[in-house]
Motif scaffolding. Structure first.
Motif, mmCIF file in Angstrom:
data_model
loop_
_atom_site.group_PDB
_atom_site.id
_atom_site.type_symbol
_atom_site.label_atom_id
_atom_site.label_comp_id
_atom_site.label_asym_id
_atom_site.label_seq_id
_atom_site.Cartn_x
_atom_site.Cartn_y
_atom_site.Cartn_z
ATOM 1 N N ASN A 1 0.833 -1.204 0.000
ATOM 2 C CA ASN A 1 0.000 0.000 0.000
ATOM 3 C C ASN A 1 0.870 1.257 0.000
ATOM 4 O OD1 ASN A 1 -2.358 -1.461 -0.046
ATOM 5 N ND2 ASN A 1 -2.745 -1.308 2.149
ATOM 6 N N ALA A 2 1.964 1.241 0.765
ATOM 7 C CA ALA A 2 2.865 2.401 0.821
ATOM 8 C C ALA A 2 3.507 2.629 -0.546
ATOM 9 C CB ALA A 2 3.926 2.199 1.892
ATOM 10 N N ARG A 3 3.938 1.554 -1.217
ATOM 11 C CA ARG A 3 4.525 1.685 -2.550
ATOM 12 C C ARG A 3 3.492 2.254 -3.532
ATOM 13 N NH1 ARG A 3 6.610 -3.329 -1.245
ATOM 14 N NH2 ARG A 3 5.066 -4.380 -2.545
ATOM 15 N N GLN A 4 2.283 1.754 -3.415
ATOM 16 C CA GLN A 4 1.221 2.247 -4.302
ATOM 17 C C GLN A 4 0.949 3.723 -4.042
ATOM 18 O OE1 GLN A 4 -0.153 0.572 -6.816
ATOM 19 N NE2 GLN A 4 -1.226 2.434 -7.376
ATOM 20 N N LEU A 5 0.958 4.134 -2.776
ATOM 21 C CA LEU A 5 0.750 5.538 -2.436
ATOM 22 C C LEU A 5 1.876 6.394 -3.002
ATOM 23 C CD1 LEU A 5 -0.842 7.717 -0.923
ATOM 24 C CD2 LEU A 5 0.558 7.194 1.086
ATOM 25 N N GLU A 6 3.118 5.934 -2.906
ATOM 26 C CA GLU A 6 4.250 6.672 -3.455
ATOM 27 C C GLU A 6 4.126 6.819 -4.970
ATOM 28 O OE1 GLU A 6 7.920 4.819 -2.269
ATOM 29 O OE2 GLU A 6 7.437 4.995 -0.147
ATOM 30 N N MET A 7 3.769 5.727 -5.628
ATOM 31 C CA MET A 7 3.616 5.780 -7.081
ATOM 32 C C MET A 7 2.464 6.713 -7.466
ATOM 33 S SD MET A 7 4.576 1.913 -8.437
ATOM 34 C CE MET A 7 2.937 1.320 -8.231
ATOM 35 N N SER A 8 1.397 6.681 -6.696
ATOM 36 C CA SER A 8 0.258 7.557 -6.974
ATOM 37 C C SER A 8 0.651 9.022 -6.796
ATOM 38 C CB SER A 8 -0.899 7.195 -6.043
ATOM 39 O OG SER A 8 -1.965 8.101 -6.210
ATOM 40 N N ASN A 9 1.369 9.318 -5.719
ATOM 41 C CA ASN A 9 1.812 10.701 -5.487
ATOM 42 C C ASN A 9 2.793 11.156 -6.565
ATOM 43 O OD1 ASN A 9 0.216 11.097 -3.243
ATOM 44 N ND2 ASN A 9 1.787 10.413 -1.806
ATOM 45 N N GLN B 1 3.867 14.335 -11.388
ATOM 46 C CA GLN B 1 4.209 14.366 -12.811
ATOM 47 C C GLN B 1 3.082 15.013 -13.615
ATOM 48 O OE1 GLN B 1 7.188 13.387 -14.283
ATOM 49 N NE2 GLN B 1 6.289 14.466 -16.018
ATOM 50 N N ASN B 2 1.838 14.701 -13.266
ATOM 51 C CA ASN B 2 0.693 15.317 -13.952
ATOM 52 C C ASN B 2 0.701 16.833 -13.757
ATOM 53 O OD1 ASN B 2 -0.142 12.801 -14.777
ATOM 54 N ND2 ASN B 2 -1.815 12.648 -13.315
ATOM 55 N N ALA B 3 0.994 17.275 -12.525
ATOM 56 C CA ALA B 3 1.045 18.714 -12.239
ATOM 57 C C ALA B 3 2.174 19.372 -13.037
ATOM 58 C CB ALA B 3 1.223 18.953 -10.747
ATOM 59 N N ALA B 4 3.336 18.715 -13.111
ATOM 60 C CA ALA B 4 4.457 19.264 -13.879
ATOM 61 C C ALA B 4 4.107 19.325 -15.366
ATOM 62 C CB ALA B 4 5.712 18.421 -13.656
ATOM 63 N N ASN B 5 3.485 18.272 -15.870
ATOM 64 C CA ASN B 5 3.078 18.258 -17.282
ATOM 65 C C ASN B 5 2.074 19.369 -17.570
ATOM 66 O OD1 ASN B 5 4.699 16.024 -17.674
ATOM 67 N ND2 ASN B 5 3.012 14.566 -17.731
ATOM 68 N N GLN B 6 1.125 19.571 -16.652
ATOM 69 C CA GLN B 6 0.127 20.629 -16.835
ATOM 70 C C GLN B 6 0.789 22.000 -16.820
ATOM 71 O OE1 GLN B 6 -3.253 20.124 -17.448
ATOM 72 N NE2 GLN B 6 -3.249 22.293 -17.928
ATOM 73 N N ALA B 7 1.752 22.202 -15.891
ATOM 74 C CA ALA B 7 2.445 23.490 -15.825
ATOM 75 C C ALA B 7 3.236 23.743 -17.107
ATOM 76 C CB ALA B 7 3.375 23.518 -14.608
ATOM 77 N N GLU B 8 3.904 22.712 -17.626
ATOM 78 C CA GLU B 8 4.668 22.865 -18.872
ATOM 79 C C GLU B 8 3.720 23.168 -20.036
ATOM 80 O OE1 GLU B 8 7.712 20.427 -21.809
ATOM 81 O OE2 GLU B 8 6.965 19.458 -20.003
ATOM 82 N N TYR B 9 2.596 22.475 -20.067
ATOM 83 C CA TYR B 9 1.605 22.726 -21.120
ATOM 84 C C TYR B 9 1.101 24.163 -21.043
ATOM 85 C CZ TYR B 9 -2.862 22.817 -23.537
ATOM 86 O OH TYR B 9 -3.918 23.174 -24.340
ATOM 87 N N ASP B 10 0.777 24.609 -19.826
ATOM 88 C CA ASP B 10 0.271 25.973 -19.661
ATOM 89 C C ASP B 10 1.310 27.001 -20.113
ATOM 90 O OD1 ASP B 10 -2.118 24.978 -18.696
ATOM 91 O OD2 ASP B 10 -1.590 25.271 -16.571
ATOM 92 N N ALA B 11 2.591 26.754 -19.762
ATOM 93 C CA ALA B 11 3.650 27.685 -20.156
ATOM 94 C C ALA B 11 3.805 27.711 -21.675
ATOM 95 C CB ALA B 11 4.968 27.288 -19.494
#
Length: 154
Positions: free
Chosen positions: A67-75, A80-90
């Protein structure tokens, strides 16, 4: 005769419907019986097998680690999604700025070309008038000759 055909077709439809119901009825009766493996639900409030036989500490630790590994991968995926969105917005913002600059450049060039055309038209008219005046002056029409400018005061 039309009524006779109607009665025959209704009768034929009713017979076909009855036959299909009878053919399906034994199949549905067989499917509704519970499988032989499972005991019927007695409706008692006894604890489940998991509650009666809880997992061992090793199994619990392995589950928590998974569960901890899954939580880390999810986070990590969320980051990564937030970084991709920021790059897209820029990139989108940069693109929109470049398009605005391009549009302004095109509009500015169009205005400059229109202004140049007006100035050139005026120049061509003045130059044509000057050439006509020179030709008339050379032909002897002294009124169209350029006047000598007055002397400059010293």
């Amino acid at each position: 005769m039309t009524i006779m055909k109607l009665r025959i077709s209704r009768t034929a439809s009713a017979v076909a419907l009855l036959a299909s119901c009878l053919a399906v009825a034994p199949l549905s009766a067989q499917q509704s019986s519970p499988p032989a493996e499972q005991a019927p639900d007695s409706g008692s409030m006894e604890p489940s097998p998991v509650t009666v036989n809880p997992s061992s500490p090793e199994e619990q630790a392995a589950r928590e680690a998974a569960n901890a590994r899954q939580l880390e991968m999810s986070n990590a995926q969320l980051q990564q999604n937030a970084a991709n969105q920021a790059e897209y917005d820029a990139r989108r913002s940069s693109y929109e700025s470049q398009m605005k600059l391009y549009e302004n450049t095109v509009e500015s060039r169009a205005r400059a070309e229109a202004e140049y055309a007006q100035i050139k038209q005026l120049y061509d008219a003045i130059h044509a008038q000057w050439e006509a005046d020179v030709a008339a002056c050379n032909a002897g029409n002294r009124k169209r000759c350029a006047q000598t400018p007055p002397p400059m005061p010293q």
